[in-house]
Design a protein around this motif. Structure first.
Motif, PDB file in Angstrom:
ATOM      1  N   LEU A  50     -21.829 -52.362 -16.852  1.00 21.13           N
ATOM      2  CA  LEU A  50     -21.067 -51.265 -17.449  1.00 21.13           C
ATOM      3  C   LEU A  50     -21.566 -50.948 -18.856  1.00 21.13           C
ATOM      4  O   LEU A  50     -21.693 -49.781 -19.232  1.00 21.13           O
ATOM      5  CB  LEU A  50     -19.583 -51.632 -17.504  1.00 21.13           C
ATOM      6  CG  LEU A  50     -18.689 -51.197 -16.360  1.00 21.13           C
ATOM      7  CD1 LEU A  50     -17.310 -51.827 -16.501  1.00 21.13           C
ATOM      8  CD2 LEU A  50     -18.571 -49.682 -16.282  1.00 21.13           C
ATOM      9  N   ALA A  51     -21.851 -51.983 -19.625  1.00 17.34           N
ATOM     10  CA  ALA A  51     -22.286 -51.783 -21.008  1.00 17.34           C
ATOM     11  C   ALA A  51     -23.607 -51.020 -21.090  1.00 17.34           C
ATOM     12  O   ALA A  51     -23.894 -50.394 -22.116  1.00 17.34           O
ATOM     13  CB  ALA A  51     -22.405 -53.131 -21.715  1.00 17.34           C
ATOM     14  N   CYS A  52     -24.393 -51.042 -20.018  1.00 16.45           N
ATOM     15  CA  CYS A  52     -25.635 -50.264 -20.005  1.00 16.45           C
ATOM     16  C   CYS A  52     -25.356 -48.767 -20.088  1.00 16.45           C
ATOM     17  O   CYS A  52     -26.236 -47.996 -20.484  1.00 16.45           O
ATOM     18  CB  CYS A  52     -26.428 -50.571 -18.734  1.00 16.45           C
ATOM     19  SG  CYS A  52     -27.082 -52.249 -18.665  1.00 16.45           S
ATOM     20  N   HIS A  53     -24.144 -48.353 -19.705  1.00 17.26           N
ATOM     21  CA  HIS A  53     -23.760 -46.936 -19.724  1.00 17.26           C
ATOM     22  C   HIS A  53     -22.901 -46.637 -20.956  1.00 17.26           C
ATOM     23  O   HIS A  53     -21.912 -45.907 -20.873  1.00 17.26           O
ATOM     24  CB  HIS A  53     -23.004 -46.602 -18.446  1.00 17.26           C
ATOM     25  CG  HIS A  53     -23.794 -46.824 -17.194  1.00 17.26           C
ATOM     26  ND1 HIS A  53     -24.745 -45.935 -16.746  1.00 17.26           N
ATOM     27  CD2 HIS A  53     -23.780 -47.848 -16.303  1.00 17.26           C
ATOM     28  CE1 HIS A  53     -25.268 -46.399 -15.619  1.00 17.26           C
ATOM     29  NE2 HIS A  53     -24.719 -47.549 -15.334  1.00 17.26           N
ATOM     30  N   ALA A  54     -23.310 -47.170 -22.073  1.00 14.90           N
ATOM     31  CA  ALA A  54     -22.492 -47.107 -23.284  1.00 14.90           C
ATOM     32  C   ALA A  54     -22.264 -45.692 -23.788  1.00 14.90           C
ATOM     33  O   ALA A  54     -21.321 -45.453 -24.554  1.00 14.90           O
ATOM     34  CB  ALA A  54     -23.136 -47.945 -24.381  1.00 14.90           C
ATOM     35  N   SER A  55     -23.084 -44.727 -23.379  1.00 21.02           N
ATOM     36  CA  SER A  55     -22.884 -43.352 -23.853  1.00 21.02           C
ATOM     37  C   SER A  55     -21.573 -42.764 -23.345  1.00 21.02           C
ATOM     38  O   SER A  55     -21.038 -41.830 -23.952  1.00 21.02           O
ATOM     39  CB  SER A  55     -24.054 -42.465 -23.413  1.00 21.02           C
ATOM     40  OG  SER A  55     -24.090 -42.312 -21.999  1.00 21.02           O
ATOM     41  N   GLN A  56     -21.045 -43.303 -22.257  1.00 23.27           N
ATOM     42  CA  GLN A  56     -19.825 -42.747 -21.645  1.00 23.27           C
ATOM     43  C   GLN A  56     -18.597 -43.412 -22.262  1.00 23.27           C
ATOM     44  O   GLN A  56     -17.916 -44.236 -21.634  1.00 23.27           O
ATOM     45  CB  GLN A  56     -19.883 -42.917 -20.132  1.00 23.27           C
ATOM     46  CG  GLN A  56     -21.129 -42.338 -19.502  1.00 23.27           C
ATOM     47  CD  GLN A  56     -21.382 -40.899 -19.927  1.00 23.27           C
ATOM     48  OE1 GLN A  56     -20.593 -40.010 -19.606  1.00 23.27           O
ATOM     49  NE2 GLN A  56     -22.470 -40.666 -20.659  1.00 23.27           N
TER      50      GLN A  56
END
Length: 264
Positions: free
Chosen positions: A219-225
């Motif tokens: 999840l943290a890989c998608h931090a832009s969201q």
């Protein structure tokens, strides 16, 4: 070992819905493939967005980073436009996933299934979990792809356990959570239906608590969201474990009754 193809609507959907299952599968030696229907360009732009990089390109990079966490062997993109939320004008855009021809998209997914000789296809339940146009379209495209593919694997459909969520919200309210923090899971979502699926209609509950740290890392890989992923990552660890420690699936055609175990 099996090849499991996960079909998701947008970058980050894999992390919240099926990342634990994907991690368990790769640890057991299965080949995991993820197919994204859209580029996710109507998601949030990172601040700052690097010069010359589009939101779609940035989110593809985030998806590739998530794949490294989950051990995913192949990331494939159908390349359709993000349709936005229900009722947005983007729903009707010519290249939006919502407005594209089902057979066209299904043929492209079927090509991946045949290339991979997939043993299982994982998509979404009949209303995409919460009625998002692209999620609903994933359901329809996946079912049509199975009709068009030369090699037709069995289907599982990712969903949320509505009864489990109701219990979590009740416990949160008892602990003093606000209405925003502990919302009513039975209110209609974008398509007029409540979120997820009643437990009585579920078939599989996969325990991913032993890989919850890696699921959180995906999840943290998608931090832009920041509005949705950020909200999930802000949860205390014990709350995140309670909310995301199990992943649920329906299996069309299977007799009623939820089984806790490994469905692959």
């Amino acid at each position: 070992m099996s090849t499991i193809v996960f079909f998701h609507a947008h970058p980050d959907d894999e992390a919240s819905a099926t990342a634990g299952t994907m991690i368990r599968a790769t640890r057991q030696g299965h080949r995991v493939v993820v197919v994204y229907a859209t580029n996710g360009e109507h998601g949030q732009a990172p601040d700052p967005l690097p010069e010359g990089v589009s939101v779609a390109e940035h989110r593809r990079g985030e998806a590739e980073a998530s794949a490294r966490v989950t051990g995913t062997a192949r990331v494939a993109w159908l390349g359709y436009g993000d349709s936005g939320m229900a009722g947005w004008e983007q729903n009707a855009h010519e290249r939006s996933f919502h407005s594209t021809d089902v057979d066209e998209a299904a043929r492209r997914l079927a090509e991946v299934l045949d290339e991979e000789r997939a043993d299982v296809l994982v998509s979404y339940d009949w209303h995409g979990g919460y009625g998002h146009p692209d999620h609903v379209k994933v359901h329809h495209v996946a079912n049509r792809a199975l009709e068009l593919a030369a090699h037709r694997p069995p289907l599982l459909e990712s969903t949320m356990n509505r009864d489990h969520m109701r219990g979590l919200m009740a416990a949160a309210r008892e602990a003093g959570a606000s209405e925003d923090e502990a919302w009513d899971v039975d209110v209609p979502m974008q398509d007029g239906n409540p979120i997820g699926t009643p437990e009585a209609e579920l078939h599989h509950r996969v325990d991913v608590r032993d890989v919850i740290d890696l699921k959180r890392a995906a999840l943290a890989c998608h931090a832009s969201q920041t509005s949705d992923v950020g909200m999930m990552l802000a949860m205390p660890e014990e709350h995140f474990l309670a909310g995301f420690g199990f992943e649920h699936y329906t299996e069309p055609g299977r007799e009623p009754g939820m089984v806790e175990g490994w469905p692959f």
